[in-house]
Motif scaffolding. Structure first.
Motif, short mmCIF file in Angstrom:
data_model
loop_
_atom_site.label_atom_id
_atom_site.label_comp_id
_atom_site.label_asym_id
_atom_site.label_seq_id
_atom_site.Cartn_x
_atom_site.Cartn_y
_atom_site.Cartn_z
N PRO A 144 -14.07 1.87 4.10
CA PRO A 144 -12.79 1.30 3.65
C PRO A 144 -11.65 2.10 4.29
O PRO A 144 -11.87 3.21 4.77
CB PRO A 144 -12.83 1.51 2.13
N PRO A 145 -10.44 1.56 4.32
CA PRO A 145 -9.33 2.30 4.94
C PRO A 145 -8.93 3.55 4.16
O PRO A 145 -8.38 4.48 4.73
CB PRO A 145 -8.20 1.27 4.97
N SER A 146 -9.21 3.55 2.85
CA SER A 146 -8.88 4.71 2.02
C SER A 146 -9.66 4.62 0.71
O SER A 146 -10.17 3.55 0.35
CB SER A 146 -7.37 4.75 1.71
N ILE A 147 -9.75 5.73 0.01
CA ILE A 147 -10.43 5.73 -1.29
C ILE A 147 -9.64 4.90 -2.30
O ILE A 147 -10.22 4.19 -3.12
CB ILE A 147 -10.62 7.17 -1.81
N ALA A 148 -8.32 4.96 -2.21
CA ALA A 148 -7.50 4.15 -3.12
C ALA A 148 -7.78 2.67 -2.94
O ALA A 148 -7.90 1.91 -3.92
CB ALA A 148 -6.02 4.45 -2.88
N GLU A 149 -7.91 2.24 -1.69
CA GLU A 149 -8.19 0.83 -1.42
C GLU A 149 -9.60 0.47 -1.88
O GLU A 149 -9.84 -0.63 -2.39
CB GLU A 149 -8.02 0.53 0.07
N MET A 150 -10.55 1.38 -1.69
CA MET A 150 -11.91 1.12 -2.14
C MET A 150 -11.95 0.91 -3.66
O MET A 150 -12.58 -0.02 -4.16
CB MET A 150 -12.83 2.28 -1.74
N LYS A 151 -11.26 1.78 -4.40
CA LYS A 151 -11.20 1.63 -5.86
C LYS A 151 -10.55 0.30 -6.24
O LYS A 151 -11.01 -0.40 -7.14
CB LYS A 151 -10.40 2.78 -6.47
#
Length: 234
Positions: A144-151
């Motif tokens: 994913p582009p970032s952990i925030a986006e994954m969450k």
């Protein structure tokens, strides 16, 4: 060398014949939850006519919405142990008391006929495929582009409770540490771009020389033509 390729040796071979003799490949997609792997896999299967999804066997009971031979091949524990004992499984895992595995036979048949096989599996399954058939495997790890986006993606699904999401995130820590063991890594910050990158890898890997043993007679024919033309000119 297959019988068909042996027959071509020393004869004139066309580009079409050489392409038909190509050995298929095993395209492995892995990712932490929420990276978009399943969507990319679906797009590939919709648009790539020479690509089919590997159908696993499982000892889990069939759900009412599932079709045997489409979603899984449903088998009992005894049959699973037989397949395992005879080295007829490329990879397997136990999940919540049930077994899931990839049977060797259908994959080998597909590769020999020049068809590519898509695997949507985790890192443990990928490493087992490495052990059995590494030269046939092309592995791609999708991030994913970032952990925030994954969450955010996991929560937007509205499919899992918060404790399940947290468990998936903890699992992702271990999965992401193995990114360097994959042939390619793609960051899915834009679905269309990520999909096209995977498709480009698939197309390029189809032309690896070790997958096209019949290319040698084609090249030999060209070299022979060139040598004769140079001899005639001299």
């Amino acid at each position: 060398m297959s019988d068909e390729i042996a027959e071509l040796a020393g004869t004139r071979v066309s580009a079409e014949q050489a392409d038909k003799q190509r050995r298929g490949l095993m395209l492995v997609l892995s990712s932490p939850s929420g990276a978009g792997k399943s969507t990319i896999a679906r797009l590939l299967l919709e648009k790539e006519t020479n690509l089919s999804l590997s159908i696993s066997v499982t000892t889990r009971p069939r759900r009412s919405s599932e079709v045997d031979g489409v979603h899984y091949h449903f088998i009992d524990d005894k049959r699973f142990e037989q397949l395992k004992a005879h080295d007829e499984l490329l990879e397997w895992a136990e999940v919540h008391g049930n077994y899931y595995a990839t049977p060797r036979g259908p994959v080998e048949n597909a590769l020999e006929s020049g068809r590519d096989v898509l695997f949507d599996i985790d890192i443990q399954g990928t490493f087992q495929l490495y052990d059995k058939m590494r030269s046939d495997v092309v592995s791609i790890f999708i991030l994913p582009p970032s952990i925030a986006e994954m969450k955010s993606r996991l929560r937007r699904r509205a499919e899992d409770a918060e404790d399940v999401i947290n468990r998936r995130l903890k699992t992702a820590v271990g999965e992401m540490r193995h990114w360097s063991k994959y042939d390619y890594v793609i960051v899915n910050d834009d679905l269309e771009r990520a999909y096209e990158s995977v498709r480009a890898i698939l197309r390029a890997e189809r032309h690896k020389q070790h997958r096209s043993p019949a290319i040698a007679p084609l090249i030999d024919g060209m070299v022979g033509d060139l040598e004769r033309s140079l001899g005639d000119a001299g």
